[in-house]
Structures are given as C-alpha cells and as structure tokens.
Scaffold this active site. Structure first.
Site, PDB file in Angstrom:
ATOM      1  N   ASP A 135     -56.226  21.634  34.779  1.00  0.00           N
ATOM      2  CA  ASP A 135     -55.324  22.668  34.279  1.00  0.00           C
ATOM      3  C   ASP A 135     -56.037  24.009  34.425  1.00  0.00           C
ATOM      4  OD1 ASP A 135     -53.663  24.359  32.927  1.00  0.00           O
ATOM      5  OD2 ASP A 135     -53.699  23.284  31.024  1.00  0.00           O
ATOM      6  N   ASP A 172     -38.576  23.842  27.448  1.00  0.00           N
ATOM      7  CA  ASP A 172     -40.018  23.644  27.352  1.00  0.00           C
ATOM      8  C   ASP A 172     -40.358  23.127  25.941  1.00  0.00           C
ATOM      9  OD1 ASP A 172     -42.870  23.939  27.831  1.00  0.00           O
ATOM     10  OD2 ASP A 172     -42.363  25.426  29.347  1.00  0.00           O
ATOM     11  N   ASP A 201     -45.559  17.461  32.069  1.00  0.00           N
ATOM     12  CA  ASP A 201     -46.505  18.547  32.290  1.00  0.00           C
ATOM     13  C   ASP A 201     -47.846  18.164  31.657  1.00  0.00           C
ATOM     14  OD1 ASP A 201     -47.537  21.010  32.961  1.00  0.00           O
ATOM     15  OD2 ASP A 201     -46.289  22.159  31.585  1.00  0.00           O
ATOM     16  N   ARG A 244     -46.786  17.886  37.106  1.00  0.00           N
ATOM     17  CA  ARG A 244     -47.770  18.876  37.553  1.00  0.00           C
ATOM     18  C   ARG A 244     -48.952  18.188  38.217  1.00  0.00           C
ATOM     19  NH1 ARG A 244     -50.176  23.416  33.523  1.00  0.00           N
ATOM     20  NH2 ARG A 244     -51.466  21.668  32.837  1.00  0.00           N
ATOM     21  N   ASP A 298     -49.057  27.145  37.312  1.00  0.00           N
ATOM     22  CA  ASP A 298     -48.945  28.403  36.572  1.00  0.00           C
ATOM     23  C   ASP A 298     -49.331  29.596  37.436  1.00  0.00           C
ATOM     24  OD1 ASP A 298     -48.166  26.856  34.474  1.00  0.00           O
ATOM     25  OD2 ASP A 298     -50.091  26.909  33.441  1.00  0.00           O
ATOM     26  N   HIS A 331     -38.879  29.965  36.595  1.00  0.00           N
ATOM     27  CA  HIS A 331     -39.529  29.601  35.334  1.00  0.00           C
ATOM     28  C   HIS A 331     -40.433  30.752  34.924  1.00  0.00           C
ATOM     29  CE1 HIS A 331     -41.069  27.135  32.157  1.00  0.00           C
ATOM     30  NE2 HIS A 331     -42.285  27.037  32.661  1.00  0.00           N
TER      31      HIS A 331
END
Length: 920
Positions: A248, A392, A505, A576, A592, A650
């Site tokens: 991440d 979300d 996610d 993801r 992101d 998004h």
C-alpha cells in the site's frame, strides 16, 4: 483541511503526507536476501546435473542435481536437488528445482495456475558428451548441459531462444538447522533482520532462490507489473532492481521500479525475429534485475562485464526470498503466442457482467442515502449515462464490514431498489482487516474459531488499519474462506441484492503500523496438516505467501457472490492487490493516484503492462484520487478513461466534489461527450471481453502485438490498440493543439480512419494530428467492422434491445470483417448456448451476418439501424436485404466528401443470420 480522524492522520503520516516517503520501503540493500544474492557473481555455477539419474517418462524429465565445491579440484557433493522438466502444450516448458530432502517443505505457489497445466509429449533425443537433449511434440528442443548446469531452449529453427543459468546465478539456499549464535547482528542475519523498528525473526533461516534468464537476439523485455515506469523495461544496473511485493504505497511516485499494489512475475522478450517469455511462479518478495546489452555501455552487475552495445541480448535475474525454482518458459514465437501461453496457464477473465464495462461513479464517500439518490438523479437531470454508484468505507457501522451505518443508510434495500429501477447497480467496499470489537459478529466468530492470521508466537496477529485495532482473516484456511464466502449471502448481509457488487481494497494486505505498511513476514498462515510435520513445518510464514494473499481474498469473495444467488448471476469484483491469476476473479485499478498530468499519462503503460500479464480489466481513478483536477485535466482524463477497460471516477474524502455537472457547462458537455462515446461502444467492449475469454489475448494491446516486425512500435506505450480494430492515442499533455500519432502497418498498405471524420490515413509512421479540447485521436483500422449503439440512455441495461450501427472501414482490397457478441448481460445462461456470436463480413458483393455457433441463439430484439461504409471507391447502385425468405430493397446515401456510403435502416434482425447484396 477538516479533521481527518486519528487513523487517517496515521495513514497520511506513514505515507509521507501525500507523497511517498521512501524511508518506509526497503531498497535492495535493506532487503537481506536481495543484497546477498545481487552481490553474488560467480564465474562458474556450483550446480551440476548427475547424468546417471536422468529419466524421461511421459512429458517429464527428472534428474538429480548436486551442488559442488567449485574451489577445490575434487568434486564434493554438498547438497542434492531434484530437477523436473515438463513439456506443456503450445511450446511451453516448466522447470522446477527443489531440495531433494528439505529440512521443512518449501512453499509452492498454489493459486496462480488455472488448474493443472496440460501436458505435451517429451522424448529423449540424446544423452552424450555431458549434454542431455529432449524435444517436445512440436519440435522444440531443450539442451541441458551437465556441468556447469545450464538449460538452452531452441526454437523450431534450432536457434537459441531462451537460456537458463547462462550467467551462473542459479541459487537455491538449502534449509539448515539453526546453530547456536546464528541469529546474526546485521541486516542480513541468517536468523533475523531488522527494518526500522521492525524485527523479522526468520525462523527457517535463509531460503532464497535465484535464477538468471537470457533472451538472445531480443530488443526489449516487458512485463513484471505493477510499476510506474515504461512498458519496455530498462536496464537496472545503475539503480534498484524492479521489485514485486504487494504494498500500500500512498500516492506512489512516477517513473519508479518500486513495488506497489500488484506483483505479476511474467516477462516477455521481443524482437522482429521472435517473441519468448518466462513466468517466475513464486509468491514471495521478488526482485528482478534487467540488463539490455543494446542500450549502450552498461556495466552489468549481473554478469560483471562491460559491453559496447554490440551484443543483442537481454538478461534478467529473478531473486525471491523463499519458495522453489519454478519457471515456465514460453517459446512463442510471436506476441500473440506468448500472451496466450501465459493465460492458458493462469486463466482468462470470464465474460463480465455487461454493466461493469460501462461508467462507474465513486467517491470516498457518498454521505448517506439522500446523497446516493441525489447523485443518481443528477446524472439523469444532466443527461449523463452512468451504470454504477459506489460506496467506500463510511457506509459501514464504524468500519465493521458486512454492516450498514443505521443512521446514514437506514434503508439500504430501498436505496438499491431505487437504483435498480433506473438500470443502475451499487458497489460497496469490503476490506480484509476486521475490527477488533467485542460484540461484532465477524470478530467474535473469527476469534472463537481461530480464523485469524497468527503472529510469530502463534497468537492472533493484531495490526492497525481503518477500523483501528484489526486482525486479518487467514484465507489460506479452507474453513475461513468458506465462512467468509458465506458472509456475502443475502441473509447474512441484509440490504444487498443481485444488483450489489463488491470491492476488495487494502488486500495487499495493508497494515498501517506494520513493516512497509504491511504484515510482518514471520506471521503464520494455515498449512494443510501432513503426517510427521509439526513445529515450523506446520504452518506457512507470510513471507512465503505474501503476494498471493489478495488472490485468496478475492477468490473467496467471488465464491460468496456466486453462492448468494445459486450461481445464476455473474459477479463484479474490484481488487487492488494483484497477482498472476487475478483476472479469473476481479478487475483491477492502478490505486491511489493524484490529479496530475503524469498520473494520467502513466495509466496507459500501467494498464498495457497489466493486460499483457493477463489482467485486461484495468483502469485508473479518473480525475485522480488525490487533489482536484481542473477542467482541462478532467476532460482529458474522461476522454482517456472512455477507452480504457475499467472506467471509474473516484476521489479522496478530502477533495472537492467533482461529479461531471459540478464543472462549468462547457466542461460538463465535454465530459458528457466522452461518456457517450463509451456507451456507443458498449457492445464492442463486450465483444472484446467475450473474445478474450476464448483466446486469452489482451483487450488493451501494445502496438507490437499486431505489428511484431515493425521496430518503431517496440517502445511505444502512449498509444495502444483495443482488440485489433481501434488505435487510441490519449491526450495526456496540457495545453497542446497537436500531438504526434504513430499509425503502424508501414509498407503493408494499411489504412486507419479517424473515427470522427472517417478520413483515411495511410500507415506511414508518425504524423501530427491537430487536436482541440474536444478531440482525442482514435482511429479505426482499415479492414474492420465495429458495432455501435447510437441511442445512449441513462444506463447500458436500457440499451440492450436498441438498434445497431455498423461502421465498416475498408482496407486496400475493399474488404472488412468484424464480430459481435450478444447475451443477457448478467447470467450464466450463455454457457447453455443462450447467446449470439456472429461474424460480419464485407466484400464488394455485399455484407454477411452469420453465426459462429449455429447451435446457440438468443432472442434479442435488437436490429440494424444503419451501416456506415468508409473508404468506398466504387459504390454499388442498389442494395437488398436477404433475411430468411424475405428480400427488401434498401436505401443508400453517398457522402462524396469522405467516400462514405450509408445504408439506411436495413431493419435486419440480430436474432438470425442475414445478407445485404449489392449490385453495380
């Protein structure tokens, strides 16, 4: 900026406050095994094949491999290994090397392959003079040199295509009993190493594996996503290797080899002569070095030599922290061949539900049911199509998944029903971290039944993520995957229906307070019990399975979504984390990103690379997740997104709202136009994905896939093809009035037609295309036919029975062909022959619409409204439709300015074959 809350602040701090803090992530020097192996530059391999043990049976060669002491004159066997070479269909070979009798079982990646690979024949050609030669049924040969060990794979012309261990960098570190005082006091200690404040205990000790691969005559190599640099991989000797370790990385940086969310260890090598590839079947942290000897003077840390750019070869080296050597070799010999070879192993994306190929509107977060209703109504009020709204993490009851916030979402079934009534769907997020809160049913069940990943001491692992204190489900345990899948049943997740789909996610997994913002490597996962195995042999460490964790997560999600409606409806899942085989379960997005031109530009090579690695269903957050896109950037991103497989806008919770109607009317009109372009092609997209499910080829393709001998295409990654029909060159630069466009097919008489004007362009390489803010360069290839639906409605479901327009772009021979797939868009009835797959063929004598599978049918009410024929030089005088026993004279209009003939309202039904006959 308003208060984000404690956890968001923690996340931002860990991520470097909206910019990558490289200190949070390891370099090769800080990764013990990478530092150790990368420095290894032996002059001679320590591995030797025992020729007396070679056996060929069926499609498999087995033999014993020994490590020998290269520093002495005597051949002293130090370790024994088992070599297995398998011949597979389509010119694929598999090479496995494991310890013959390991102290503990070594981990073998479990979920990447789509079943057992299909065997080919293998015969022993010779075993003499220290070389074993075998051949498959197609005639590819493999030469195995005994000492030092190396494997040469020859193409059908007998030329060396792929070489393993040619640079003597094969390593399989044997598992050893821990000795007293072996803990180690540096970063690469045999029994432990440190990174920042984290300690990795390494209970099994060093167990890394390494292998070098050479691609003779290759110009470039591609693949090993996910990274943010060029599609054509660059030499790494002057910097970091490419890293494959799902992480991440908050607002990742551009032009980087750093690891991010996906890790797919497949590499392809290409030249005008041949295309080959390798798949490194390993789910542990992996680093990959690349040396392209044609890039100029490079000092190779791989082979410790200096070249003057005269040697045409690319070398690569795969280094993984654990596992076995397990590598598939693809002998191609063209791009289409190697891409098919990989998806034949790892699977294809199933035909997705049709709505998922339309437009998705998301935000972190839509506030409540009124907000959702308002957004949906505003799409209609502004005549903008949309198929899906997303929720979300804030929709949940305080970050507890499979729940709803009772104040903000008190009537989720009614909310979903209102969306369904206008042909729309809902997607809600479900992350793998589970809130540790007494009374929360999922946490209680997981605690009581031992469903959580354990720490190094065998206790429940506790980390931090959005809910605060969290634990993580161990999907490797079949009980856990079954339990988790059952949470998706309608009765277990009230408020959901078949029109609610899911987004997994944070499944790298993301752990805010963990090493590199992920799970410690010495955490424990379920391992099937085996007789006589206990202690370290009774579990897998996270280091072994890390890159597979997200794959097991989405596999269980898919099973749950299938089970909730008795396998009737196709699920849509977004993930993801990505690994080889992800395409069988989910779509991916590029994570992101930020509202910057560079992130728009990089979305193209990132998704091309993903598609080449099997994952065609790829897109980026349109507009950028972070920051606010001004009108020009937003417009260009919508125009680009309209031609990428996954099309979702998004944005971050702290960004200004940016639904299309919130911009100035002129910009809203441009965004509407981009969306209408997408919807007009929805059946074309659907056909491409159906054909991918048949042949495994990428939907989004690099130019060299269709033009493998045209060297100018080898490094182009700001253009791409959709199927073989459309060439897309997104505008990814601000303030431009023209862009350079490359039209491939030089010397072959290829034609490309501007889709806006039908103006033909001869394929002569680069030319300058004028653009304004409304123009994105898109060209239809001469010789193709594309289905369109011009009556764009509020959602794709409402367009199902609308009429078609066929755009026929003629080639130099005045011919064209295309295809069309039709089914109900949501069920699995197509597996019971309830579908139409048709070919559309144009010749000067007429147009034929015929079914590929005559046993299949679907009662569509759609029909042909118009046929546009571009590039016609000698138009026919009359046309008639022949369908069944009926013949109908048709009207035509010729537009002489651009040589376009329009056949008006043929009225042919798409439910049965037909012909249009021309006379001159």
């Amino acid at each position: 900026m308003k208060t984000l809350g404690l956890l968001l602040v923690i996340a931002l701090a860990l991520a470097g406050s909206l910019a990558v803090d490289r200190n949070n992530f390891k370099t090769c020097e800080q990764s013990g095994f990478c530092k150790r192996l990368r420095a290894l530059k032996p002059e001679k391999s320590q591995y030797s094949l025992n020729l007396d043990t070679v056996i060929v049976h069926g499609n498999v060669l087995t033999a014993e491999v020994n490590t020998v002491d290269t520093e002495t004159e005597k051949r002293i066997v130090l370790w024994n290994y088992a070599l297995k070479l398998s011949a597979l269909v389509d010119g694929t070979f598999r090479v496995e090397l494991d310890e013959a009798d390991p102290l503990y079982p070594r981990y073998r990646t479990m979920l990447a392959l789509d079943g057992e690979p299909k065997a080919d024949g293998l015969k022993l050609v010779s075993n003499e003079k220290g070389v074993v030669t075998v051949a498959n049924s197609q005639g590819h040969k493999v030469l195995i040199t005994a000492e030092p060990l190396r494997l040469e794979f020859l193409d059908l012309d007998g030329q060396l295509a792929v070489l393993l261990n040619g640079n003597s960098q094969l390593v399989v570190e044997p598992l050893k009993v821990k000795e007293e005082g072996e803990e180690g006091d540096d970063n690469e200690g045999a029994r432990g190493e440190n990174f920042k404040s984290h300690h990795d205990s390494k209970p099994r000790g060093n167990e890394a594996v390494s292998l070098d691969v050479s691609f003779p005559e290759a110009d470039h190599v591609y693949g090993i996503p996910e990274h943010t640099d060029k599609f054509s991989l660059r030499t790494t000797t002057a910097g970091e290797p490419y890293r494959l370790y799902n992480l991440d990385v908050f607002e990742y940086e551009l032009d980087s080899r750093m690891a991010i969310y996906g890790a797919i260890p497949v590499m392809y090598a290409h030249s005008a002569k041949r295309t080959t590839g390798v798949f490194w079947h390993n789910s542990a942290e992996t680093w990959v070095d690349v040396v392209n000897h044609a890039e100029g003077n490079v000092v190779s840390s791989l082979v410790n030599l200096v070249t003057g750019g005269q040697k045409k070869q690319v070398d690569a080296r795969f280094m993984s922290e654990s596992g076995i050597v397990d590598v598939f070799v693809f002998l191609g010999s063209r791009p289409k061949d190697v891409f098919r070879q990989f998806t034949r192993l790892t699977g294809v994306a199933p035909v997705p539900p049709k709505f998922s190929l339309a437009y998705h509107q998301s935000r972190w977060n839509y506030n409540d049911e009124n907000d959702v209703r308002s957004v949906s109504e505003n799409f209609d009020a502004h005549d903008i199509p949309a198929d899906v709204l997303w929720l979300d993490i804030e929709y949940t009851d305080r970050k507890k998944y499979f729940t709803w916030d009772a104040e903000k979402f008190p009537n989720p079934l009614e909310m979903v029903a209102n969306l369904s009534a206008v042909g729309r769907k809902l997607v809600v997020i479900i992350d793998p971290h589970i809130k540790r809160e007494a009374g929360y049913f999922l946490h209680e069940d997981a605690t009581d039944n031992g469903y959580y990943v354990q720490d190094k001491d065998g206790k429940v692992y506790e980390g931090w993520c959005w809910p605060g204190s969290s634990s993580y489900l161990d999907f490797f345990d079949p009980r856990v995957s079954k339990y988790y899948a059952e949470r998706y049943l309608f009765e277990n997740f009230p408020g959901t229906t078949k029109d609610v789909h899911h987004w997994n996610d944070m499944n790298e997994p993301s752990v805010f307070n963990g090493p590199e913002i992920t799970m410690p490597k010495d955490c424990r996962h379920y391992k099937p019990p085996q007789d006589g195995h206990d202690g370290l042999a009774s579990f897998w460490e996270h280091r072994h399975v890390h890159n597979e964790y997200g794959l097991w997560n989405i596999r269980a999600t898919q099973q749950g979504m299938l089970d909730r409606a008795s396998g009737q409806y196709r699920p849509f899942i977004l993930t993801r984390s990505a690994f080889a085989g992800t395409q069988r379960y989910a779509a991916v997005w590029t994570g992101d990103n930020a509202a910057e031109w560079g992130f728009l530009a990089v979305s193209v090579p990132m998704c091309i690379s993903m598609a080449a690695a099997g994952i065609s269903f790829c897109g980026s957050d349109v507009g950028g997740f972070f920051k606010y896109p001004e009108a020009e950037l937003m417009t260009r991103w919508y125009q680009a997104g309209a031609y990428q497989p996954f099309f979702r806008a998004h944005s971050h919770i702290e960004t200004k709202r940016r639904e299309p109607w919130l911009y100035e009317p002129a910009t809203t009109a441009l965004l509407r136009d981009a969306l209408r372009r997408r919807y007009a092609l929805i059946d074309y997209w659907y056909t491409l994905f159906y054909e991918h499910s048949l042949d495994g080829l990428p939907v989004m393709r690099p130019l060299f896939q269709e033009f493998p001998e045209e060297e100018d295409t080898f490094t182009i990654d700001d253009h791409y093809l959709l199927g073989e029909e459309l060439l897309i060159r997104p505008v990814v630069e601000p303030g431009v009035s023209s862009v350079r466009v490359y039209l491939p097919g030089k010397g072959a008489g290829a034609l490309w037609y501007d889709v806006d004007s039908y103006q033909p362009h001869a394929a002569n390489g680069y030319f300058t295309q004028d653009v304004n803010i409304a123009k994105i360069p898109v060209y239809q290839r001469g010789g193709t036919i594309i289905p369109r639906k011009e009556r764009v409605r509020r959602s794709s479901a409402l367009m199902a029975n609308d009429p078609y327009t066929f755009v026929v772009a003629l080639d130099a021979d005045n011919k064209a062909h295309g295809s069309l797939y039709i089914d109900d868009g949501e069920t699995y009835d197509h597996k019971n022959n309830k579908y139409i797959y048709a070919h559309i063929d144009y010749e000067p004598s007429g147009i034929t619409y015929s079914f590929v599978n005559e046993n299949a049918s679907y009662p569509t009410r759609s029909w042909v409204e118009r046929i546009v024929i571009a590039g016609i030089q000698a138009p026919p005088k009359t046309a008639k439709l022949v369908q069944g026993d009926k013949q109908t004279a048709l009207q035509m209009t010729l537009h002489k300015g651009n040589d376009v003939l329009v056949v008006r309202k043929p009225g042919a039904s798409m439910a049965q074959p037909w012909k249009i006959v021309f006379s001159y």
